[in-house]
Design a protein around this motif. Structure first.
Motif, mmCIF file in Angstrom:
data_model
loop_
_atom_site.group_PDB
_atom_site.id
_atom_site.type_symbol
_atom_site.label_atom_id
_atom_site.label_comp_id
_atom_site.label_asym_id
_atom_site.label_seq_id
_atom_site.Cartn_x
_atom_site.Cartn_y
_atom_site.Cartn_z
ATOM 1 N N GLY A 198 6.479 -1.448 -9.625
ATOM 2 C CA GLY A 198 7.697 -0.845 -10.139
ATOM 3 C C GLY A 198 7.487 -0.326 -11.554
ATOM 4 N N PRO A 199 8.375 0.551 -12.015
ATOM 5 C CA PRO A 199 8.195 1.210 -13.318
ATOM 6 C C PRO A 199 8.130 0.253 -14.504
ATOM 7 N N ARG A 200 8.975 -0.781 -14.521
ATOM 8 C CA ARG A 200 9.031 -1.666 -15.688
ATOM 9 C C ARG A 200 7.719 -2.419 -15.878
ATOM 10 N N HIS A 250 4.890 -1.911 -18.888
ATOM 11 C CA HIS A 250 4.540 -3.025 -19.766
ATOM 12 C C HIS A 250 3.038 -3.291 -19.768
ATOM 13 N N PHE A 251 2.422 -3.238 -18.583
ATOM 14 C CA PHE A 251 1.002 -3.564 -18.468
ATOM 15 C C PHE A 251 0.112 -2.318 -18.463
ATOM 16 N N GLN A 265 2.933 1.529 -7.804
ATOM 17 C CA GLN A 265 3.074 1.108 -6.413
ATOM 18 C C GLN A 265 2.093 -0.002 -6.036
ATOM 19 N N ILE A 266 1.308 -0.461 -6.967
ATOM 20 C CA ILE A 266 0.293 -1.467 -6.676
ATOM 21 C C ILE A 266 0.948 -2.836 -6.430
ATOM 22 N N PRO A 267 0.522 -3.568 -5.384
ATOM 23 C CA PRO A 267 1.040 -4.925 -5.169
ATOM 24 C C PRO A 267 0.769 -5.791 -6.394
ATOM 25 N N THR A 268 1.731 -6.643 -6.731
ATOM 26 C CA THR A 268 1.672 -7.361 -8.002
ATOM 27 C C THR A 268 2.058 -8.827 -7.854
#
Length: 221
Positions: A43-45, A49-50, A56-59
């Protein structure tokens, strides 16, 4: 456990997750009670931040010091990758889709996915919401793969099944799976979930679900 070690373990137990970001949850962000959480896409936030190039990368983010048990717990939320449609539909069970007429969870038409509960009245999400029959199986497979990779994790550290979810202890579900995790250790999780679990495993979950809803029904008169 260092973040670099998390990446190595994730690669060994779930190599189909070719794209994955793992980090520490920023202290200034409120997490509620969560020790860690997984998202199918950053997601954008989080991406901002990172400084991620792809939002769209799984996190997976840890709100506390990472450990192997928590990592396996969260990885199971990101699997399977590109699974069959029946698997995605089956997640509706854990999300609380309910068939009032049939008196059971409304799944995909697969009998093994039906928690045969005798329930009348308003349906409430069960305590295992998002952590049910499919997810438990994934965690236990990941647990076995971690052991094969030389990372021994106490089953209690997986935070799977047990009293917190109003289900039997994780050892009960592990025993019910039998040698399945070993036989399928080199399979993708999409392939694993295309195969019906052992009857004893299905029975264990259906029994727990039935007992839970019976208790709720009795408590409401």
């Amino acid at each position: 456990m260092k973040i670099s070690q998390c990446y190595r373990l994730a690669e060994m137990v779930a190599p189909e997750l070719k794209e994955l970001f793992i980090g520490r949850h920023p202290e200034e962000w409120h997490t509620g009670y969560a020790l860690a959480y997984a998202r199918p896409c950053a997601g954008p936030r989080i991406a901002e931040h990172f400084d991620l190039a792809d939002d769209q990368i799984p996190t997976i983010l840890f709100a506390r010091e990472p450990d192997a048990g928590l990592l396996l717990h969260e990885l199971a939320h990101l699997l399977p990758v590109d699974g069959p449609e029946s698997v995605a539909a089956a997640e509706a069970i854990e999300a609380g889709t309910y068939d009032d007429a049939g008196g059971s969870f409304d799944a995909t038409g697969d009998d093994w996915l039906r928690a045969a509960v005798a329930w009348e009245g308003t349906f409430d999400l069960p305590p295992w919401d998002g952590h049910g029959i499919l997810w438990i199986r994934r965690v236990l497979h990941l647990h076995h793969r971690a052991k094969l990779a030389g990372c021994v994790v106490d089953i209690e550290d997986l935070r799977v099944a047990g009293l917190d979810y109003q289900l039997a202890a994780p050892q009960v579900y592990a025993a019910a799976l039998g040698d399945e995790p070993d036989r399928m250790a080199n399979w993708t999780f999409a392939k694993v979930e295309s195969v019906t679990p052992p009857t004893g495993y299905i029975d264990a979950f259906e029994r727990d679900a039935n007992n839970y809803f019976q208790r709720i029904k009795q408590s409401r008169g």
